[in-house]
Design a protein around this motif. Structure first.
Motif, PDB file in Angstrom:
ATOM      1  N   LEU A 217       0.722  -1.088  -0.054  1.00 31.69           N
ATOM      2  CA  LEU A 217      -0.017  -0.239  -0.029  1.00 31.69           C
ATOM      3  C   LEU A 217       0.801   1.294   0.020  1.00 31.69           C
ATOM      4  N   LEU A 218       2.016   1.044   0.607  1.00 27.96           N
ATOM      5  CA  LEU A 218       2.816   2.246   0.829  1.00 27.96           C
ATOM      6  C   LEU A 218       3.408   2.530  -0.596  1.00 27.96           C
ATOM      7  N   TYR A 219       4.139   1.621  -0.960  1.00 28.91           N
ATOM      8  CA  TYR A 219       4.777   1.771  -2.398  1.00 28.91           C
ATOM      9  C   TYR A 219       3.416   2.057  -3.501  1.00 28.91           C
ATOM     10  N   THR A 220       2.497   1.747  -3.356  1.00 29.03           N
ATOM     11  CA  THR A 220       1.654   2.085  -4.359  1.00 29.03           C
ATOM     12  C   THR A 220       1.050   3.846  -4.067  1.00 29.03           C
ATOM     13  N   ALA A 221       1.029   4.177  -2.707  1.00 28.51           N
ATOM     14  CA  ALA A 221       0.690   5.392  -2.627  1.00 28.51           C
ATOM     15  C   ALA A 221       1.913   6.419  -3.054  1.00 28.51           C
ATOM     16  N   LEU A 222       3.382   5.789  -2.971  1.00 31.74           N
ATOM     17  CA  LEU A 222       4.721   6.668  -3.707  1.00 31.74           C
ATOM     18  C   LEU A 222       4.551   6.661  -4.939  1.00 31.74           C
ATOM     19  N   ILE A 223       4.191   5.448  -5.747  1.00 32.86           N
ATOM     20  CA  ILE A 223       3.987   5.542  -7.199  1.00 32.86           C
ATOM     21  C   ILE A 223       2.578   6.497  -7.454  1.00 32.86           C
ATOM     22  N   CYS A 224       1.786   6.784  -6.776  1.00 31.66           N
ATOM     23  CA  CYS A 224       0.667   7.668  -6.977  1.00 31.66           C
ATOM     24  C   CYS A 224       1.217   9.126  -6.894  1.00 31.66           C
ATOM     25  N   VAL A 225       2.295   9.371  -6.160  1.00 33.50           N
ATOM     26  CA  VAL A 225       3.011  10.793  -5.785  1.00 33.50           C
ATOM     27  C   VAL A 225       3.645  11.133  -6.994  1.00 33.50           C
ATOM     28  N   PHE A 226       4.394  10.244  -7.572  1.00 35.43           N
ATOM     29  CA  PHE A 226       4.967  10.490  -8.781  1.00 35.43           C
ATOM     30  C   PHE A 226       4.227  10.426 -10.105  1.00 35.43           C
ATOM     31  N   LEU A 227       3.154  10.020 -10.082  1.00 33.21           N
ATOM     32  CA  LEU A 227       2.003   9.951 -11.182  1.00 33.21           C
ATOM     33  C   LEU A 227       1.610  11.454 -11.131  1.00 33.21           C
ATOM     34  N   VAL A 228       0.935  11.949  -9.871  1.00 41.54           N
ATOM     35  CA  VAL A 228       0.362  13.078  -9.815  1.00 41.54           C
ATOM     36  C   VAL A 228       1.382  14.262 -10.189  1.00 41.54           C
ATOM     37  N   TRP A 229       2.931  13.951  -9.677  1.00 37.10           N
ATOM     38  CA  TRP A 229       3.612  14.984  -9.819  1.00 37.10           C
ATOM     39  C   TRP A 229       3.905  15.058 -11.362  1.00 37.10           C
ATOM     40  N   GLY A 230       3.943  14.202 -12.081  1.00 40.34           N
ATOM     41  CA  GLY A 230       3.872  14.128 -13.532  1.00 40.34           C
ATOM     42  C   GLY A 230       2.905  14.748 -14.343  1.00 40.34           C
ATOM     43  N   LEU A 231       1.530  14.479 -13.879  1.00 43.23           N
ATOM     44  CA  LEU A 231       0.184  15.089 -14.416  1.00 43.23           C
ATOM     45  C   LEU A 231       0.398  16.417 -14.154  1.00 43.23           C
ATOM     46  N   ILE A 232       0.873  16.825 -12.905  1.00 41.30           N
ATOM     47  CA  ILE A 232       0.858  18.230 -12.779  1.00 41.30           C
ATOM     48  C   ILE A 232       1.840  19.158 -13.746  1.00 41.30           C
ATOM     49  N   THR A 233       2.744  18.393 -13.681  1.00 41.49           N
ATOM     50  CA  THR A 233       3.674  19.174 -14.818  1.00 41.49           C
ATOM     51  C   THR A 233       3.333  19.064 -16.170  1.00 41.49           C
ATOM     52  N   VAL A 234       2.650  18.089 -16.700  1.00 40.55           N
ATOM     53  CA  VAL A 234       1.828  18.164 -17.944  1.00 40.55           C
ATOM     54  C   VAL A 234       0.848  19.302 -18.121  1.00 40.55           C
ATOM     55  N   ILE A 235       0.049  19.309 -16.985  1.00 39.02           N
ATOM     56  CA  ILE A 235      -1.265  20.220 -16.986  1.00 39.02           C
ATOM     57  C   ILE A 235      -0.487  21.673 -17.057  1.00 39.02           C
ATOM     58  N   MET A 236       0.516  22.023 -16.163  1.00 37.59           N
ATOM     59  CA  MET A 236       1.325  23.147 -16.187  1.00 37.59           C
ATOM     60  C   MET A 236       1.947  23.713 -17.502  1.00 37.59           C
ATOM     61  N   LEU A 237       2.148  22.622 -18.437  1.00 33.37           N
ATOM     62  CA  LEU A 237       3.047  23.018 -19.548  1.00 33.37           C
ATOM     63  C   LEU A 237       1.869  23.207 -20.754  1.00 33.37           C
ATOM     64  N   GLN A 238       0.762  22.652 -20.701  1.00 28.10           N
ATOM     65  CA  GLN A 238      -0.439  22.743 -21.333  1.00 28.10           C
ATOM     66  C   GLN A 238      -1.717  23.356 -20.622  1.00 28.10           C
ATOM     67  N   PRO A 239      -1.624  24.859 -20.294  1.00 28.38           N
ATOM     68  CA  PRO A 239      -2.911  25.280 -19.530  1.00 28.38           C
ATOM     69  C   PRO A 239      -4.306  24.947 -20.272  1.00 28.38           C
ATOM     70  N   LEU A 240      -5.277  25.399 -19.370  1.00 26.91           N
ATOM     71  CA  LEU A 240      -6.573  25.161 -19.972  1.00 26.91           C
ATOM     72  C   LEU A 240      -7.022  26.044 -20.983  1.00 26.91           C
TER      73      LEU A 240
END
Length: 62
Positions: free
Chosen positions: A38-61
């Motif tokens: 569960l903790l490793y899955t949570a860590l993977i989710c943190v990195f996925l969110v980090w990457g998705l936020i980076t993509v969102i910031m590079l392509q604004p709404l």
């Protein structure tokens, strides 16, 4: 549906999954192996969110 909006929704879902995994991963009543997964899955989710936020910031709404 706008692709940036889809990324925002995906990010929100991953945050919910990561929070669930973190909360139940910190529960001392669960077996150690389950908590570790569960903790490793949570860590993977943190990195996925980090990457998705980076993509969102590079392509604004707008």
């Amino acid at each position: 549906m706008n692709s940036s909006l889809l990324l925002l929704i995906t990010t929100g879902l991953i945050i919910l999954i990561g929070t669930f995994c973190l909360v139940f991963g910190m529960d001392k009543n669960r077996p150690a192996k389950t908590r570790k997964y569960l903790l490793y899955t949570a860590l993977i989710c943190v990195f996925l969110v980090w990457g998705l936020i980076t993509v969102i910031m590079l392509q604004p709404l707008g």
